[in-house]
Design an enzyme around this catalytic site. Structure first.
Site, PDB file in Angstrom:
ATOM      1  N   GLY A  22       0.681  -1.180   0.169  1.00  0.00           N
ATOM      2  CA  GLY A  22      -0.028  -0.098  -0.217  1.00  0.00           C
ATOM      3  C   GLY A  22       1.216   1.667   0.199  1.00  0.00           C
ATOM      4  N   ILE A  23       0.433   2.222   0.703  1.00  0.00           N
ATOM      5  CA  ILE A  23       1.268   3.769   1.026  1.00  0.00           C
ATOM      6  C   ILE A  23       2.496   3.341   1.380  1.00  0.00           C
ATOM      7  CG2 ILE A  23       0.883   5.933   2.249  1.00  0.00           C
ATOM      8  CD1 ILE A  23      -2.314   5.412   1.875  1.00  0.00           C
ATOM      9  N   ASP A  68       5.939  -5.105  15.383  1.00  0.00           N
ATOM     10  CA  ASP A  68       4.633  -5.121  15.211  1.00  0.00           C
ATOM     11  C   ASP A  68       4.584  -3.372  16.252  1.00  0.00           C
ATOM     12  OD1 ASP A  68       1.791  -4.227  16.475  1.00  0.00           O
ATOM     13  OD2 ASP A  68       0.951  -6.082  15.573  1.00  0.00           O
ATOM     14  N   VAL A  69       3.671  -2.427  15.561  1.00  0.00           N
ATOM     15  CA  VAL A  69       3.661  -0.885  16.264  1.00  0.00           C
ATOM     16  C   VAL A  69       3.714  -1.595  17.701  1.00  0.00           C
ATOM     17  CG1 VAL A  69       4.496   0.761  14.198  1.00  0.00           C
ATOM     18  CG2 VAL A  69       2.473  -0.062  15.774  1.00  0.00           C
ATOM     19  N   TYR A 166     -11.300   4.569  13.409  1.00  0.00           N
ATOM     20  CA  TYR A 166     -10.634   5.168  12.926  1.00  0.00           C
ATOM     21  C   TYR A 166     -10.464   6.908  12.998  1.00  0.00           C
ATOM     22  CZ  TYR A 166      -8.238   5.574   8.636  1.00  0.00           C
ATOM     23  OH  TYR A 166      -6.896   6.242   7.736  1.00  0.00           O
ATOM     24  N   LYS A 170      -7.180   9.261  14.261  1.00  0.00           N
ATOM     25  CA  LYS A 170      -5.944  10.359  13.510  1.00  0.00           C
ATOM     26  C   LYS A 170      -6.615  11.489  13.655  1.00  0.00           C
ATOM     27  CE  LYS A 170      -4.787   7.159  10.148  1.00  0.00           C
ATOM     28  NZ  LYS A 170      -3.449   6.918  10.064  1.00  0.00           N
ATOM     29  N   VAL A 199      -7.265   6.722  -1.034  1.00  0.00           N
ATOM     30  CA  VAL A 199      -5.821   5.910  -1.623  1.00  0.00           C
ATOM     31  C   VAL A 199      -6.474   4.528  -1.960  1.00  0.00           C
ATOM     32  CG1 VAL A 199      -3.560   5.870  -1.551  1.00  0.00           C
ATOM     33  CG2 VAL A 199      -4.424   7.567  -0.411  1.00  0.00           C
ATOM     34  N   THR A 201      -5.478   1.608  -2.013  1.00  0.00           N
ATOM     35  CA  THR A 201      -4.825   0.294  -0.592  1.00  0.00           C
ATOM     36  C   THR A 201      -5.537  -1.401  -0.740  1.00  0.00           C
ATOM     37  OG1 THR A 201      -4.948   1.468   1.167  1.00  0.00           O
ATOM     38  CG2 THR A 201      -2.880   1.642  -0.724  1.00  0.00           C
TER      39      THR A 201
HETATM   40  P1  NDP Z   1      -2.641  -1.397   3.621  1.00  0.00           P
HETATM   41  O1  NDP Z   1      -3.528  -1.904   4.769  1.00  0.00           O
HETATM   42  O2  NDP Z   1      -2.774  -1.652   2.421  1.00  0.00           O
HETATM   43  O3  NDP Z   1      -1.477  -1.017   4.773  1.00  0.00           O
HETATM   44  C1  NDP Z   1      -1.753  -1.109   5.915  1.00  0.00           C
HETATM   45  C2  NDP Z   1       0.135  -1.152   6.441  1.00  0.00           C
HETATM   46  O4  NDP Z   1      -0.161  -0.982   7.654  1.00  0.00           O
HETATM   47  C3  NDP Z   1       0.845  -3.088   5.952  1.00  0.00           C
HETATM   48  O5  NDP Z   1       1.853  -2.561   5.623  1.00  0.00           O
HETATM   49  C4  NDP Z   1       0.298  -3.357   7.486  1.00  0.00           C
HETATM   50  O6  NDP Z   1       0.750  -4.553   7.586  1.00  0.00           O
HETATM   51  C5  NDP Z   1       0.650  -2.159   8.562  1.00  0.00           C
HETATM   52  N1  NDP Z   1       0.360  -2.801   9.988  1.00  0.00           N
HETATM   53  C6  NDP Z   1      -1.228  -2.534  10.202  1.00  0.00           C
HETATM   54  N2  NDP Z   1      -1.374  -2.788  11.205  1.00  0.00           N
HETATM   55  C7  NDP Z   1       0.518  -3.255  12.008  1.00  0.00           C
HETATM   56  C8  NDP Z   1       1.045  -2.984  12.881  1.00  0.00           C
HETATM   57  N3  NDP Z   1       0.166  -3.665  14.341  1.00  0.00           N
HETATM   58  N4  NDP Z   1       2.003  -3.004  13.153  1.00  0.00           N
HETATM   59  C9  NDP Z   1       3.387  -2.490  12.514  1.00  0.00           C
HETATM   60  N5  NDP Z   1       2.710  -2.736  11.020  1.00  0.00           N
HETATM   61  C10 NDP Z   1       1.416  -2.736  11.132  1.00  0.00           C
HETATM   62  O7  NDP Z   1      -3.555   0.125   4.001  1.00  0.00           O
HETATM   63  P2  NDP Z   1      -2.646   1.672   3.660  1.00  0.00           P
HETATM   64  O8  NDP Z   1      -1.799   1.231   3.055  1.00  0.00           O
HETATM   65  O9  NDP Z   1      -4.525   2.085   2.240  1.00  0.00           O
HETATM   66  O10 NDP Z   1      -2.553   2.549   4.722  1.00  0.00           O
HETATM   67  C11 NDP Z   1      -1.463   3.302   5.191  1.00  0.00           C
HETATM   68  C12 NDP Z   1      -1.966   4.172   6.047  1.00  0.00           C
HETATM   69  O11 NDP Z   1      -2.095   5.659   5.505  1.00  0.00           O
HETATM   70  C13 NDP Z   1      -2.233   3.627   7.507  1.00  0.00           C
HETATM   71  O12 NDP Z   1      -1.928   4.851   8.602  1.00  0.00           O
HETATM   72  C14 NDP Z   1      -3.922   5.165   6.790  1.00  0.00           C
HETATM   73  O13 NDP Z   1      -4.871   4.716   7.903  1.00  0.00           O
HETATM   74  C15 NDP Z   1      -3.688   5.627   5.811  1.00  0.00           C
HETATM   75  N6  NDP Z   1      -4.942   6.398   5.454  1.00  0.00           N
HETATM   76  C16 NDP Z   1      -5.071   5.737   4.337  1.00  0.00           C
HETATM   77  C17 NDP Z   1      -5.742   5.561   2.967  1.00  0.00           C
HETATM   78  C18 NDP Z   1      -6.276   4.840   2.064  1.00  0.00           C
HETATM   79  O14 NDP Z   1      -7.151   6.070   1.395  1.00  0.00           O
HETATM   80  N7  NDP Z   1      -5.898   4.178   1.621  1.00  0.00           N
HETATM   81  C19 NDP Z   1      -6.824   7.410   3.064  1.00  0.00           C
HETATM   82  C20 NDP Z   1      -5.476   8.430   4.206  1.00  0.00           C
HETATM   83  C21 NDP Z   1      -4.933   7.493   5.502  1.00  0.00           C
HETATM   84  P3  NDP Z   1      -0.090  -6.099   7.145  1.00  0.00           P
HETATM   85  O15 NDP Z   1       0.064  -6.367   5.912  1.00  0.00           O
HETATM   86  O16 NDP Z   1       1.199  -6.453   8.591  1.00  0.00           O
HETATM   87  O17 NDP Z   1      -0.699  -6.129   8.023  1.00  0.00           O
END
Ligand code: NDP
Length: 259
Positions: A22-23, A68-69, A166, A170, A199, A201
């Site tokens: 993702g992002i 894990d964060v 959520y 945020k 975005v 994803t």
């Molecule tokens: P994805 O679900 O594609 O990716 C989320 C990422 O966060 C993955 O790499 C996941 O790892 C990781 N993650 C989740 N929980 C944990 C944890 N406890 N410890 C470590 N890593 C963790 O989502 P996005 O790429 O869309 O989201 C990325 C960020 O952007 C997030 O903060 C989201 O809130 C924010 N965002 C997204 C938007 C969108 O429209 N997509 C809009 C605005 C903000 P794993 O693969 O192991 O689950």
């Protein structure tokens, strides 16, 4: 020095949490394209392998750390291993996040806690752990940059897919950003947040016919962003190009929040 030189991350170490997809994956690539060596902080190291291969083609060094964060000890160990392999991080991109899509009456305490633990407390713990490393370099130098991934969900209420926890997490991330920016400015640590709109994803099912009419068709630009479109903004936020910016929330949403 020309103006574009200020955007270079050559010689810098950048860490991205949730860098496997993702992002986060797109941001890791953009930071590497700007010259940074990149620490990939992921839950599952195997999931980072394609990212490592992609960044190797760009000629930068990478370091994969499993954490894990929500787990402070794991974050401390990750910071140590990235520092050992690449050097003290100059940039932390707090990207890891999760979302629960449910009506408020249906959300369990465990689900609420999970969203807050990852999106807010996890970001807080990572900031504290990496901030300490930035503030206590062995050469006495201090300084660094944090880019927190917030959301327009802190400004608008996302519908028709309800997600109260959520949105609250945020909004808290944005105010945490401003708080740490103020507290750490004397240390030369800048802290800003990016608030993206929709975005494409796994997290955001933008083509789902239940959500597309409001998220896409009603939006000024009538589309979602691709993850890579956030990269140049984050490079700017992570680099000397934004040297006087701290405590700012940068909205990149295709105009979604204008109405
Ligand atoms: P994805 O679900 O594609 O990716 C989320 C990422 O966060 C993955 O790499 C996941 O790892 C990781 N993650 C989740 N929980 C944990 C944890 N406890 N410890 C470590 N890593 C963790 O989502 P996005 O790429 O869309 O989201 C990325 C960020 O952007 C997030 O903060 C989201 O809130 C924010 N965002 C997204 C938007 C969108 O429209 N997509 C809009 C605005 C903000 P794993 O693969 O192991 O689950």
């Amino acid at each position: 020095m020309g103006v574009l030189d200020a955007f270079s991350l050559q010689g810098r170490v950048a860490v991205v949490t949730g860098a496997n997809k993702g992002i986060g994956r797109a941001l890791a690539r953009s930071l590497a394209e700007a010259g940074a060596d990149v620490g990939l902080l992921v839950r599952d190291p195997a999931a980072a392998e394609p990212v490592v291969a992609e960044l190797a083609d760009l000629g930068v060094r990478t370091s994969v750390a499993a954490a894990d964060v929500t787990d402070r000890d794991a974050l401390v160990a990750a910071a140590e291993s990235i520092t050992e392999e690449l050097g003290v991080p100059d940039v932390l991109v707090n990207n890891a996040g999760t979302c629960i899509h449910k009506e408020a009456f249906e959300v369990t305490d465990a689900e609420w806690d999970q969203v807050i633990d990852i999106n807010l407390s996890g970001l807080w713990k990572a900031s504290q752990v990496f901030g300490r490393a930035m503030a206590q370099r062995s050469d006495g130098r201090t300084g660094g940059v944090m880019v927190n991934i917030g959301s327009i969900s802190s400004i608008i209420v996302n519908r028709p897919q309800w997600q109260a926890g959520y949105n609250a997490s945020k909004a808290a991330v944005h105010q945490l950003t401003r708080s740490l920016a103020a507290e750490w400015a004397p240390l030369g640590i800048r802290v800003n947040a990016l608030a993206p709109g929709y975005v494409r994803t796994e997290m955001a099912p933008v083509d789902d016919p239940r959500f597309k009419p409001r998220w896409i068709d009603d939006a000024p630009m009538q589309r979602a962003a691709e993850p890579a479109e956030l990269g140049p903004t984050v490079v700017w936020m992570a680099s000397d190009a934004s040297s006087f910016m701290t405590g700012s929330i940068i909205v990149v949403d295709g105009g979604y929040t204008v109405y």
